[in-house]
Design a protein around this motif. Structure first.
Motif, short mmCIF file in Angstrom:
data_model
loop_
_atom_site.label_atom_id
_atom_site.label_comp_id
_atom_site.label_asym_id
_atom_site.label_seq_id
_atom_site.Cartn_x
_atom_site.Cartn_y
_atom_site.Cartn_z
N GLY A 125 0.80 -1.22 0.00
CA GLY A 125 0.00 0.00 0.00
C GLY A 125 0.82 1.25 0.00
N LEU A 126 2.11 1.17 0.31
CA LEU A 126 2.93 2.38 0.32
C LEU A 126 3.95 2.37 -0.81
N ILE A 127 4.69 1.28 -0.89
CA ILE A 127 5.70 1.18 -1.94
C ILE A 127 5.45 -0.13 -2.67
N SER A 128 5.14 0.00 -3.99
CA SER A 128 4.85 -1.21 -4.78
C SER A 128 6.13 -1.67 -5.47
N HIS B 154 13.41 5.86 -2.84
CA HIS B 154 12.96 5.39 -1.53
C HIS B 154 13.19 3.88 -1.39
N LEU B 155 12.87 3.15 -2.44
CA LEU B 155 12.98 1.70 -2.36
C LEU B 155 14.44 1.26 -2.21
N LYS C 222 18.77 -0.96 1.14
CA LYS C 222 20.13 -0.90 1.69
C LYS C 222 20.10 -0.99 3.22
N ASP C 223 19.14 -0.31 3.81
CA ASP C 223 19.06 -0.36 5.28
C ASP C 223 18.77 -1.79 5.76
N ILE C 224 17.84 -2.47 5.09
CA ILE C 224 17.52 -3.86 5.49
C ILE C 224 18.71 -4.77 5.26
N GLU C 225 19.43 -4.56 4.11
CA GLU C 225 20.60 -5.39 3.84
C GLU C 225 21.64 -5.23 4.95
N GLN D 66 24.10 -16.94 2.60
CA GLN D 66 24.50 -15.98 1.57
C GLN D 66 23.27 -15.18 1.10
N ILE D 67 23.43 -13.81 1.07
CA ILE D 67 22.36 -12.91 0.60
C ILE D 67 22.67 -12.47 -0.84
N ALA D 68 21.62 -12.44 -1.67
CA ALA D 68 21.80 -12.03 -3.09
C ALA D 68 20.63 -11.11 -3.51
N HIS D 69 20.94 -10.21 -4.44
CA HIS D 69 19.89 -9.37 -5.06
C HIS D 69 19.12 -10.19 -6.09
N TRP D 70 17.80 -10.07 -6.01
CA TRP D 70 17.01 -10.72 -7.07
C TRP D 70 16.38 -9.64 -7.95
N ARG D 71 15.51 -8.90 -7.39
CA ARG D 71 14.90 -7.74 -8.06
C ARG D 71 14.90 -6.58 -7.08
N LEU D 72 14.66 -5.40 -7.60
CA LEU D 72 14.58 -4.25 -6.73
C LEU D 72 13.42 -4.45 -5.76
#
Length: 743
Positions: A628-631, A638-639, A644-647, A659-665
Motif C-alpha cells: 500500500g505504500l511502496i509497490s 525510496h525503495l 540498503k538499510d535492510i541489507e 549468503q544474501i543475493a539481489h534478485w529484483r529491486l
C-alpha cells in the motif's frame, strides 16, 4: 525636367474577370422574360389603340354622314316641294292660258318654244306634257313618256284634289337615249273660273339630278349616296366606285334580295347604323312629295369602306407604331440598364471584397504586370520588405525580391505558360527568408496581363525547423526517450526507443500497452505521483508478455502548460546491465557471506555445491515492499534506500554459510546452508523480530522453499516464489514454506 513621375494608377483596367459584371443564366432569363412581357403589352396596347382609333373614325364618319343625310333629306324634300310650286307656276303661265283660250298653231309654237327653253335651263326637268280634261295628251316635249298614263284618281275626277293641289307620283324609271333615269312626275290641275277642268299639266323631273344638286356640297366623292324605295329598290346611286359586296349597283335592283340583313335593320327603324367586316352603313328614312292620297317614303343610305378609314388613319397608324417602337426601345433599354446597374453594383461589391481580401489581409501581396513591374502593393508587403509602398511601385520584381536570374527566368516561364510558381527566397543576406507564390491572371483585354505575387516571412519558421532538427539530433542518444500525452499515447520517440520496444516508426501505441500488464496496473499510482511531485522513477521487470528481454529502469518527467496542468510526459528507459563482478568466479571475490551478491553469482555458488550439500539447504525470498505504500514499481530512490538499510541489518547477524543475493529491486534471496525447515522458519522469525526493532518490518513477506529432490536453481527459486505469494495471502506472520523437506 527628365524626372520620371510615378503614376499611382498604373492600370485603369480590371485586374481579373471576376471583377466585371457576370450575366448568369437566371439574370438573362429574367431580362428576356421582362422584355417579352413588355413588348407583348406594347403590341397589344398599340393594336388596341389602332382598333379604337379606326372605330372612332368610323363612328365620327357615321355621325357626320347621318347629319348630312338629314340635311340631304330635308333639302330633297324642299326641292320636291319647290318642284310642285314650279309645276303650279307652269300651269298658270300666260302662254298656257293663251294656248288654252286660243289653241292655234301660233300659240302652240310659242308654248313649245317656251318649254324648250325651260328644259334647257332646268337640268332636273326632263319634259312637260299637256293633257285635255279627258286625259288625252295634247302637247308634249318628248316622246319618252308616251307610256305614262294619268293616275286613276285624276282621270276619275276625284274631288278630293284640284285647284292648287299638285299630284306627285312614285319614283319611276324611264329610258332616255338608252340610259335608265329615275324620275317623278307632277300633275297640276288647270281649271276654269267655275272650277271646271280645262286640262292637266304634267312635269317630269329627274331624281338623280335633284340629288346631284345637293350631294356635292356634303359628300365626299368616295362616299356614295343611295336612294331606296319602300321595298328596297334602288332608285339612285348606281354609279359607285368600288362598291361593297352585296350592295346593288343597278337601278331597279333590290337590296332586300342582295343584302337581307341590312334591309331588315333598315325596315325596322327610321334611321341607324350597320357595321360589317368591310364597311359601315348609315341610313335615314325620308318622305318625298307627300300628298293627301299617299305617303311617299324612301331611304337615303351612304356607306364607307373600312379600308378607306384605314387609309385615312394610316398616318396615325404610323405615328402610333413609331411611338410604340420608341416606347418599347426605351423600356427595353431601361430594363437592360436596370439589370446592368444591379450587376455592376454586385460587381463593385465583389471587386471591393476582392481588393479587401488581397490587400487587407495579413499576407503580403503584389500585383505585377507582364513586364515584371510592380503595379500595386499592400501594407503587409511593404512591412515585410521594410520599404514604403510608394517605393515599391514601378520597381522590378526581381530587384524587390532579390531573385537570381535563373529563379526569375523560371518565374517568367511559369507565368507565360499559365502555371503556378512557388519558391523559398532569402533576402537581406539570409537574415530574412520568405516563401513566394505567383499566380498568372488576365483582364478583359487579351493584351493586358498581370501576376498576383504573394509572399510570407518564414524566417521564424525556418529557424524553428533548424532548431527542431538540432533537437532531433540531440534526442538520438543511447537513452530510449519518448513523448506522450497525459494518457500515455505516443506522440514522438527516438530511434533507441523504437528499437528497444520493436515498434513502427509512425506508431501511435499507448506506452502502458508497450511496457506490460504490470506497468498498466500501476498507472493510476504513477499518475498520482506525477501530479504531486512532477516525476517518477521505477523498475520494470521483463516477463513473457513484454516486448523487452531485460528489466528496465524507467523515468517519467511531467511537462506542465501555462495553467499548471500536465500536458506532456517525457519517458526515458534504460536497461539494467549486470556488473562485471557478476560474471567472475566466487574465488576471485571477497567471501560471499560478507556481502550482498547478485543472483547470478549466488547461482554459480549453488552450482559448486555437491548434491548432499544441496539437500541440506533452504532458499528464502524476502519481499521488502510495504504493501500500500511502496509497490514493486515505485519511487526507486525510496525503495533503494530502504533495501540498503535492510541489507545492512541482515549482514550484521548473518550466520556463517548463509549468503544474501539481489534478485529484483525490493526483493532479496538468502541461501541457508545446513538447515532444515524448522531452522529456516526460526531464522525467518528472528529476521522479522530484528527488523521490527528497527521499524523496518512494515510490508515484509518471506517465502521459504526446501530441497526435497534434485532440481535446478531456477526451479528452486520458483518454489520459493510460490511460498512468497502464499505468505502475502496469509496475513498472519507473513512467513510461509513450500516444497520443504522433512526435518
Amino acid at each position: 525636367m527628365f524626372k520620371r513621375q510615378t503614376n499611382k494608377n498604373v492600370s485603369k483596367f480590371l485586374l481579373i474577370s471576376a471583377q466585371d459584371i457576370q450575366w448568369s443564366r437566371q439574370q438573362v432569363l429574367a431580362l428576356l422574360s421582362q422584355v417579352s412581357v413588355m413588348l407583348i403589352s406594347i403590341v397589344i396596347f398599340t393594336t388596341l389603340l389602332l382598333s379604337l382609333g379606326e372605330r372612332r373614325l368610323q363612328e365620327d364618319w357615321a355621325a357626320k354622314r347621318y347629319s348630312e343625310l338629314q340635311t340631304v333629306g330635308t333639302l330633297a324634300s324642299d326641292k320636291v316641294n319647290f318642284l310642285q310650286f314650279r309645276t303650279q307656276a307652269f300651269s298658270k303661265a300666260e302662254l298656257m292660258n293663251q294656248y288654252l283660250s286660243n289653241p292655234s298653231e301660233l300659240q302652240k309654237e310659242k308654248l313649245l318654244k317656251n318649254w324648250d327653253g325651260l328644259l334647257t335651263h332646268i337640268p332636273e326637268l326632263l319634259g312637260l306634257s299637256l293633257f285635255d280634261p279627258q286625259g288625252n295628251p295634247r302637247l308634249k316635249t318628248t316622246n319618252a313618256f308616251d307610256n305614262v298614263a294619268l293616275p286613276t284618281v285624276v282621270v276619275n275626277h276625284d274631288k278630293t284634289m284640284g285647284g292648287n293641289d299638285i299630284y306627285s307620283s312614285q319614283i319611276q324609271f324611264v329610258s332616255i337615249n338608252g340610259k335608265l333615269i329615275p324620275y317623278v312626275y307632277q300633275l297640276a290641275w288647270i281649271e276654269n273660273p267655275d272650277q271646271s277642268i280645262r286640262g292637266y299639266l304634267v312635269t317630269y323631273n329627274s331624281i338623280s339630278e335633284v340629288l346631284q344638286t345637293i350631294k356635292p356640297a356634303f359628300f365626299n366623292h368616295h362616299s356614295p349616296l343611295l336612294l331606296f324605295g319602300s321595298q328596297g329598290m334602288l332608285y339612285a346611286g348606281a354609279s359607285q366606285e368600288q362598291p361593297l359586296k352585296k350592295i346593288p349597283t343597278t337601278l331597279g335592283s333590290s337590296i332586300q334580295q342582295t343584302y337581307p340583313e341590312l334591309w331588315q335593320q333598315m325596315a325596322n327603324t327610321n334611321f341607324g347604323q350597320y357595321h360589317n367586316e368591310l364597311g359601315t352603313f348609315v341610313f335615314l328614312k325620308v318622305e318625298l312629295a307627300a300628298n293627301n292620297s299617299a305617303i311617299r317614303e324612301y331611304y337615303l343610305m351612304s356607306y364607307i369602306r373600312h379600308e378607306d378609314i384605314a387609309a385615312r388613319f394610316e398616318q396615325w397608324r404610323y405615328i402610333l407604331i413609331f411611338f410604340g417602337v420608341l416606347i418599347g426601345s426605351l423600356a427595353t433599354a431601361l430594363l437592360y440598364t436596370r439589370h446592368r446597374y444591379q450587376l455592376e453594383k454586385n460587381a463593385n461589391v465583389n471587386s471591393i471584397n476582392l481588393a479587401s481580401s488581397l490587400f487587407r489581409n495579413q499576407q503580403s501581396c503584389l500585383i505585377v504586370n507582364s513586364s515584371g513591374r510592380v503595379l500595386k502593393a499592400n501594407r503587409q508587403a511593404a512591412k515585410t520588405l521594410s520599404v514604403e509602398i510608394e517605393a515599391l511601385l514601378e520597381r522590378r520584381l526581381q530587384r524587390v525580391l532579390q531573385l537570381e536570374d535563373d529563379v526569375y527566368q523560371s518565374l517568367t516561364d511559369a507565368m507565360e505558360n499559365g502555371k503556378h510558381w512557388q519558391e523559398i527566397v532569402s533576402i537581406d543576406e539570409d537574415s530574412c527568408t520568405i516563401t513566394v507564390s505567383a499566380q498568372p491572371g488576365k483582364t478583359q483585354l487579351k493584351s493586358e496581363r498581370y501576376w498576383v505575387v504573394t509572399f510570407e516571412n518564414i524566417t521564424e519558421l525556418t529557424s524553428a525547423k533548424q532548431q527542431g532538427y538540432f533537437y532531433q539530433l540531440l534526442s538520438e542518444s543511447n537513452v530510449a526517450t519518448a513523448l506522450t500525452d497525459t494518457n500515455g499515447q505516443l506522440l514522438k520517440f527516438n530511434h533507441k526507443f523504437k528499437k528497444l520496444l520493436d515498434i513502427e516508426a509512425d506508431s501511435q501505441d499507448n506506452v502502458m500497452e508497450l511496457l506490460g500488464k504490470e506497468f498498466s496496473q500501476q498507472w493510476a499510482d504513477i499518475n498520482s505521483r506525477l501530479s504531486l511531485q512532477g516525476k517518477w522513477k521505477g523498475q520494470i521487470f521483463a516477463d513473457a508478455d513484454t516486448r523487452f528481454a531485460n528489466s528496465l529502469k524507467a523515468s517519467i518527467q511531467a511537462e506542465h502548460n501555462l495553467d499548471g496542468e500536465i500536458e506532456y510526459l517525457v519517458v526515458t528507459l534504460q536497461i539494467l546491465k549486470l556488473q562485471k563482478s557478476l560474471q567472475q568466479l566466487p574465488s576471485q571475490q571477497a567471501p560471499l557471506s560478507s556481502m550482498v551478491v547478485p543472483l547470478s553469482e549466488l547461482e554459480v555458488h549453488f552450482s559448486t555445491l555437491t548434491e548432499p550439500n544441496r539437500e541440506q539447504t533452504c532458499l528464502l525470498i524476502m519481499d521488502i515492499n510495504p504493501e500500500g505504500l511502496i509497490s514493486h514499481i515505485s519511487d526507486i530512490d525510496h525503495l533503494e534506500k530502504r533495501q540498503k538499510d535492510i541489507e545492512m541489518q541482515l549482514l550484521i547477524d548473518l550466520p556463517i554459510g548463509f549468503q544474501i543475493a539481489h534478485w529484483r529491486l525490493g526483493s532479496l534471496v538468502i541461501l541457508l546452508t545446513s538447515s532444515d525447515s524448522v531452522q529456516a522458519h526460526k531464522y525467518a522469525m528472528s529476521i522479522m523480530d530484528r527488523l521490527e526493532q528497527n521499524e523496518f518490518n512494515e510490508g515484509i513477506n518471506i517465502g521459504i522453499a526446501g530441497y526435497p529432490e534434485p532440481q535446478s536453481f531456477e526451479h528452486y527459486l520458483s518454489n520459493a516464489e510460490v511460498a512468497l505469494k502464499r505468505a502475502k495471502q496469509t496475513g498472519n506472520q507473513n512467513i510461509c514454506q513450500a516444497f520443504t523437506r522433512k526435518a
